[in-house]
Design a protein around this motif. Structure first.
Motif, PDB file in Angstrom:
ATOM      1  N   LYS A 177       0.828  -1.203   0.000  1.00 50.05           N
ATOM      2  CA  LYS A 177       0.000   0.000   0.000  1.00 50.05           C
ATOM      3  C   LYS A 177       0.866   1.258   0.000  1.00 50.05           C
ATOM      4  O   LYS A 177       0.556   2.236  -0.696  1.00 50.05           O
ATOM      5  CB  LYS A 177      -0.934   0.008   1.207  1.00 50.05           C
ATOM      6  CG  LYS A 177      -1.876   1.206   1.237  1.00 50.05           C
ATOM      7  CD  LYS A 177      -2.860   1.121   2.401  1.00 50.05           C
ATOM      8  CE  LYS A 177      -3.771   2.338   2.460  1.00 50.05           C
ATOM      9  NZ  LYS A 177      -4.742   2.246   3.591  1.00 50.05           N
ATOM     10  N   MET A 178       1.953   1.240   0.757  1.00 46.46           N
ATOM     11  CA  MET A 178       2.866   2.377   0.790  1.00 46.46           C
ATOM     12  C   MET A 178       3.471   2.620  -0.590  1.00 46.46           C
ATOM     13  O   MET A 178       3.546   3.756  -1.060  1.00 46.46           O
ATOM     14  CB  MET A 178       3.964   2.136   1.826  1.00 46.46           C
ATOM     15  CG  MET A 178       4.905   3.308   2.026  1.00 46.46           C
ATOM     16  SD  MET A 178       6.013   3.017   3.419  1.00 46.46           S
ATOM     17  CE  MET A 178       6.934   1.575   2.838  1.00 46.46           C
ATOM     18  N   ARG A 179       3.870   1.540  -1.251  1.00 39.75           N
ATOM     19  CA  ARG A 179       4.405   1.684  -2.605  1.00 39.75           C
ATOM     20  C   ARG A 179       3.328   2.192  -3.559  1.00 39.75           C
ATOM     21  O   ARG A 179       3.613   2.943  -4.497  1.00 39.75           O
ATOM     22  CB  ARG A 179       4.968   0.348  -3.103  1.00 39.75           C
ATOM     23  CG  ARG A 179       6.190  -0.138  -2.321  1.00 39.75           C
ATOM     24  CD  ARG A 179       6.889  -1.279  -3.046  1.00 39.75           C
ATOM     25  NE  ARG A 179       6.021  -2.411  -3.296  1.00 39.75           N
ATOM     26  CZ  ARG A 179       5.818  -3.405  -2.432  1.00 39.75           C
ATOM     27  NH1 ARG A 179       6.418  -3.393  -1.257  1.00 39.75           N
ATOM     28  NH2 ARG A 179       5.024  -4.423  -2.728  1.00 39.75           N
ATOM     29  N   GLY A 180       2.091   1.809  -3.305  1.00 38.03           N
ATOM     30  CA  GLY A 180       0.983   2.210  -4.171  1.00 38.03           C
ATOM     31  C   GLY A 180       0.687   3.698  -4.141  1.00 38.03           C
ATOM     32  O   GLY A 180       0.070   4.222  -5.068  1.00 38.03           O
ATOM     33  N   VAL A 181       1.116   4.381  -3.081  1.00 36.13           N
ATOM     34  CA  VAL A 181       0.906   5.833  -3.011  1.00 36.13           C
ATOM     35  C   VAL A 181       2.175   6.592  -3.379  1.00 36.13           C
ATOM     36  O   VAL A 181       2.277   7.792  -3.157  1.00 36.13           O
ATOM     37  CB  VAL A 181       0.412   6.269  -1.608  1.00 36.13           C
ATOM     38  CG1 VAL A 181      -0.934   5.635  -1.304  1.00 36.13           C
ATOM     39  CG2 VAL A 181       1.435   5.930  -0.522  1.00 36.13           C
ATOM     40  N   GLY A 182       3.143   5.854  -3.955  1.00 34.36           N
ATOM     41  CA  GLY A 182       4.324   6.515  -4.492  1.00 34.36           C
ATOM     42  C   GLY A 182       5.538   6.578  -3.596  1.00 34.36           C
ATOM     43  O   GLY A 182       6.523   7.250  -3.936  1.00 34.36           O
ATOM     44  N   LEU A 183       5.505   5.887  -2.456  1.00 32.24           N
ATOM     45  CA  LEU A 183       6.654   5.887  -1.557  1.00 32.24           C
ATOM     46  C   LEU A 183       7.445   4.599  -1.733  1.00 32.24           C
ATOM     47  O   LEU A 183       6.869   3.516  -1.802  1.00 32.24           O
ATOM     48  CB  LEU A 183       6.204   6.017  -0.103  1.00 32.24           C
ATOM     49  CG  LEU A 183       5.463   7.306   0.265  1.00 32.24           C
ATOM     50  CD1 LEU A 183       5.120   7.295   1.751  1.00 32.24           C
ATOM     51  CD2 LEU A 183       6.289   8.534  -0.078  1.00 32.24           C
ATOM     52  N   ASP A 184       8.757   4.726  -1.800  1.00 30.53           N
ATOM     53  CA  ASP A 184       9.613   3.550  -1.946  1.00 30.53           C
ATOM     54  C   ASP A 184       9.566   2.690  -0.692  1.00 30.53           C
ATOM     55  O   ASP A 184       9.379   3.192   0.424  1.00 30.53           O
ATOM     56  CB  ASP A 184      11.058   3.963  -2.206  1.00 30.53           C
ATOM     57  CG  ASP A 184      11.239   4.650  -3.542  1.00 30.53           C
ATOM     58  OD1 ASP A 184      10.422   4.397  -4.448  1.00 30.53           O
ATOM     59  OD2 ASP A 184      12.190   5.447  -3.683  1.00 30.53           O
ATOM     60  N   SER A 185       9.779   1.405  -0.874  1.00 31.88           N
ATOM     61  CA  SER A 185       9.901   0.511   0.270  1.00 31.88           C
ATOM     62  C   SER A 185      11.165   0.848   1.044  1.00 31.88           C
ATOM     63  O   SER A 185      12.148   1.338   0.495  1.00 31.88           O
ATOM     64  CB  SER A 185       9.975  -0.948  -0.189  1.00 31.88           C
ATOM     65  OG  SER A 185       8.772  -1.355  -0.795  1.00 31.88           O
TER      66      SER A 185
END
Length: 293
Positions: free
Chosen positions: A260-268
């Motif tokens: 979900k974090m990656r889905g909003v544009g934030l890198d893992s």
């Protein structure tokens, strides 16, 4: 931007204060002796007087075993406190960032757990954390981030990394660690930086998992800590959870998905092994100072 930090003396609270200071971000920190988050009137008075743009709830009762005995205090901090902060944040229009836990899940999964998975805690600590999440969601859904993380460590306070290093430095005995609990060791500094990135983004409010990538067992984590510090990792001996005389059960698998974090544009975040490699020397130095080595 001005932050109010509740839980100033914990790992995430102290790490956040250090990070905000390094970034010249205005903040005010409150420990439990200064702000009792289970007291609604007190919380409302403090929040109203400061009118912060963001509130970080890093306060938590984290003694998993003692939570099985002292239900009242655990519930007050982990469930009632978040509700009070959510109510107060809503009244001044502040963004609430509430730190939650992987222990809201019972450990029966076999693949990384998403944010939409229903909570099913197996100990009272997990029950109170799940109630805190629910209370925040009910009281202030449009203005809150609920951030679940796991196995947090840092140079501050008490944590697994410091405990293992203390044993390794002060004794040559074997170190017995469970090898049947899987999770994600997460460096508090990395969590705080990612939390701040999320707050600066256009991501919608809601629940997010923020942990290091990858996964390991407590046994594997302990071995890596010793290896990085030039101790013999074979000193760490595997044992099963059932052999420990603990009041509370621990989840066998609480690895969280960061999709979900990656889905909003934030890198893992980087792999847990890279994070401990980068941070372990500073933590070791802190331990040596504490034990007068």
């Amino acid at each position: 931007m001005m932050w109010l930090i509740a839980g100033a003396n914990g790992q995430i609270g102290r790490t956040a204060a250090s990070y905000f200071q390094s970034q010249s971000i205005e903040f005010t920190s409150f420990g439990s002796q200064d702000l009792d988050i289970s007291n609604l009137n007190q919380v409302e008075d403090v929040v109203k007087s400061l009118s912060p743009s963001h509130i970080l709830n890093a306060a938590a009762w984290t003694d998993v075993d003692k939570a099985e005995i002292d239900h009242e205090r655990s519930l007050a901090t982990n469930a009632i406190g978040p509700r009070n902060l959510a109510v107060s944040a809503r009244k001044v229009g502040a963004c609430l960032v509430h730190v939650s836990s992987d222990y809201v899940f019972g450990g029966g999964a076999s693949s990384p757990i998403s944010e939409v998975t229903k909570a099913n805690p197996i100990n009272y600590y997990g029950i109170t954390k799940a109630q805190g999440d629910e209370n925040v969601s009910i009281e202030y859904p449009g203005g809150s981030f609920i951030l679940r993380t796991s196995w947090v460590y840092s140079r501050y306070g008490k944590n697994f990394v410091k405990s293992i290093l203390r044993k390794a430095i002060t004794s040559e005995d074997d170190i017995f660690v469970v090898d049947d609990q899987f999770g994600q060791p997460t460096l508090a500094t990395d969590f705080v930086k990612k939390m701040h990135q999320l707050c600066l983004s256009d991501a919608p409010m809601g629940t997010y998992n923020i942990t290091s990538s990858g996964s390991t067992t407590w046994h594997g984590f302990a071995q890596e800590i010793l290896r990085l510090c030039d101790f013999d990792p074979e000193r760490v001996k595997p044992i099963k959870s059932e052999s420990l005389d603990t009041l509370a059960q621990r989840p066998k698998y609480s690895v969280l998905s960061n999709a979900k974090m990656r889905g909003v544009g934030l890198d893992s975040m980087e792999d847990w092994s890279e994070a401990i490699c980068r941070s372990v020397e500073e933590i070791r130095q802190e331990v040596e100072v504490e034990i007068g080595f």
